[in-house]
Design a protein around this motif. Structure first.
Motif, mmCIF file in Angstrom:
data_model
loop_
_atom_site.group_PDB
_atom_site.id
_atom_site.type_symbol
_atom_site.label_atom_id
_atom_site.label_comp_id
_atom_site.label_asym_id
_atom_site.label_seq_id
_atom_site.Cartn_x
_atom_site.Cartn_y
_atom_site.Cartn_z
ATOM 1 N N GLY A 43 150.913 7.854 17.867
ATOM 2 C CA GLY A 43 149.436 7.182 17.818
ATOM 3 C C GLY A 43 148.862 6.322 19.598
ATOM 4 N N VAL A 44 149.882 5.309 18.671
ATOM 5 C CA VAL A 44 150.558 3.424 19.610
ATOM 6 C C VAL A 44 150.577 4.073 21.189
ATOM 7 C CG1 VAL A 44 151.044 1.633 19.835
ATOM 8 C CG2 VAL A 44 150.071 2.566 17.527
ATOM 9 N N LEU A 45 151.999 4.901 20.881
ATOM 10 C CA LEU A 45 152.547 5.191 22.189
ATOM 11 C C LEU A 45 151.185 5.985 23.355
ATOM 12 C CD1 LEU A 45 155.946 5.965 20.901
ATOM 13 C CD2 LEU A 45 155.395 3.741 22.262
ATOM 14 N N ARG A 68 146.229 14.230 16.169
ATOM 15 C CA ARG A 68 147.597 14.138 15.613
ATOM 16 C C ARG A 68 148.044 13.101 14.567
ATOM 17 N NH1 ARG A 68 151.271 18.411 19.281
ATOM 18 N NH2 ARG A 68 150.490 19.814 18.286
ATOM 19 N N ALA A 69 147.416 11.677 15.246
ATOM 20 C CA ALA A 69 147.818 10.469 14.720
ATOM 21 C C ALA A 69 146.429 10.578 13.706
ATOM 22 C CB ALA A 69 148.372 9.468 15.970
ATOM 23 N N TRP A 70 145.487 10.955 13.803
ATOM 24 C CA TRP A 70 144.313 10.410 13.426
ATOM 25 C C TRP A 70 144.226 12.035 12.458
ATOM 26 C CZ3 TRP A 70 138.505 12.182 15.341
ATOM 27 C CH2 TRP A 70 137.892 12.022 14.548
ATOM 28 N N LEU A 119 147.198 13.881 25.045
ATOM 29 C CA LEU A 119 147.042 13.111 25.302
ATOM 30 C C LEU A 119 145.982 12.896 24.107
ATOM 31 C CD1 LEU A 119 146.616 10.633 28.617
ATOM 32 C CD2 LEU A 119 148.372 10.384 26.295
ATOM 33 N N ALA A 120 145.302 13.466 23.909
ATOM 34 C CA ALA A 120 144.339 13.703 23.226
ATOM 35 C C ALA A 120 144.800 15.091 22.411
ATOM 36 C CB ALA A 120 142.927 14.897 24.090
#
Length: 344
Positions: A9-11, A185-187, A179-180
């Protein structure tokens, strides 16, 4: 959330910042069979599979209603009269988690303000006091009869979640928007669909960096306000008739009509021309809050009751509505801003 998901997510976020708008894909998601594009204040995004058909969500809704966690409208217990409401849940009973607040950029303090009706999401209590008092000044100047104006907050800044017509996005919905998709997925991580929200929390698409059907990034959530006043409708009707008689209405306005055919609010051109101070107020608060603040005008009876039509989504008067009371306190902006002065 796993360390790997946080790192991804950071990347993804860093990539968006470094590369700017050019990093975003320029195509929008194509609707899948059975889905449709939903338009919100000019922004159109794809709606996912109907959440109401998900048996897991229906079971969750029934359990939440049986426990008194949500009412028949899917809203959490509590009211403005009582001065507090329960922790935010969607209309299927999904409870906002710490990970959700982290992703959405909201603090527990902001949720507490929201719960206590001190400030809608995206504002502070001080901002909301100033917004409310200046709105009445824009609507009715000295407001000798404030009872003639019913003002209520609507939308996700008032209820935390969007209505049943705005489903929480899925990985399939965001296909073609890497990106979205990575942010989602990170969320959500490995959380199964049955344990995710059914509806979009405040600013979900904006925080995901989702694109509309034109490939444009979805902006911050609007601040929706419903103003119901027969006095204002009469003034807008008079202005509408003047503009129509002078041939100053566009073909689009004439086609839409004085009253919007679907949502039943008064034509925005008529409102803008009849109440120039309200247009100025909107500009001021868009700059102050970094998001559009959009009043819609209705007769004093309020928006029509559509609970038995279509999706059943209705903004007709409810006891759980967030009313904006008239406040005679000093207005935060110079009087000349509301006097039509060229100095504006």
């Amino acid at each position: 959330m796993s360390r790997q998901h946080r790192r991804l997510g950071v990347l993804a976020a860093a990539t968006l910042i470094l590369l700017g708008p050019s990093a975003a894909p320029t195509i929008a998601v194509s609707p899948s069979p059975g889905s449709a594009a939903k338009s919100v204040h000019g922004q159109s995004v794809r709606a996912g599979s109907p959440a109401d058909e998900n048996p897991h969500f229906e079971k969750r809704r029934q359990e939440a209603q049986a426990k008194g966690l949500i009412d028949a409208d899917g809203r959490v217990p509590g009211s403005q009269r009582e001065g507090i409401r329960a922790w935010p849940r969607d209309d299927t009973g999904y409870r906002i988690q710490p990970r959700d607040l982290e992703f959405l950029g909201l603090t527990r303090q902001q949720v507490d303000w929201w719960r206590r009706y001190q400030a809608p999401l995206g504002t502070t209590p001080q901002q909301f006091k100033e917004l409310s008092s200046s709105l009445y000044q824009a609507l009715c100047s000295a407001c000798e009869h404030p009872e003639e104006y019913d003002v209520r907050l609507q939308g996700s800044w008032a209820f935390f979640f969007s209505g049943r017509h705005k489903n929480f996005p899925t990985e399939r919905d965001l296909a073609g928007q890497p990106l979205a998709l990575e942010r989602l997925r990170a969320w959500m991580g490995s959380t199964p669909a049955s344990e995710r929200p059914a509806r979009r929390p405040f600013e979900t698409l904006y925080k995901l960096g989702a694109l509309d059907e034109n490939g444009t990034p979805v902006g911050p959530s609007d601040g929706d306000i419903h103003v119901s006043s027969d006095l204002m409708v009469a003034a807008a009707q008079k202005k509408w008739d003047e503009l129509k008689g002078a041939g100053k209405l566009t073909d689009a306005d004439i086609q839409k009509g004085f009253i919007h055919q679907k949502y039943k609010f008064v034509n925005r051109t008529a409102v803008r021309e009849a109440f120039p101070n309200l247009e100025k107020w909107m500009s001021v608060w868009k700059e102050q809050l970094g998001r559009p603040v959009v009043p819609s005008l209705f007769p004093s009876s309020g928006p029509p009751d559509k609970t038995q039509e279509g999706t059943g989504v209705s903004t007709h008067y409810r006891d759980s509505d967030w009313l904006v009371p008239f406040s005679p306190s000093r207005f935060p902006f110079p009087a000349r801003w509301y006097a039509g002065s060229p100095a504006w």
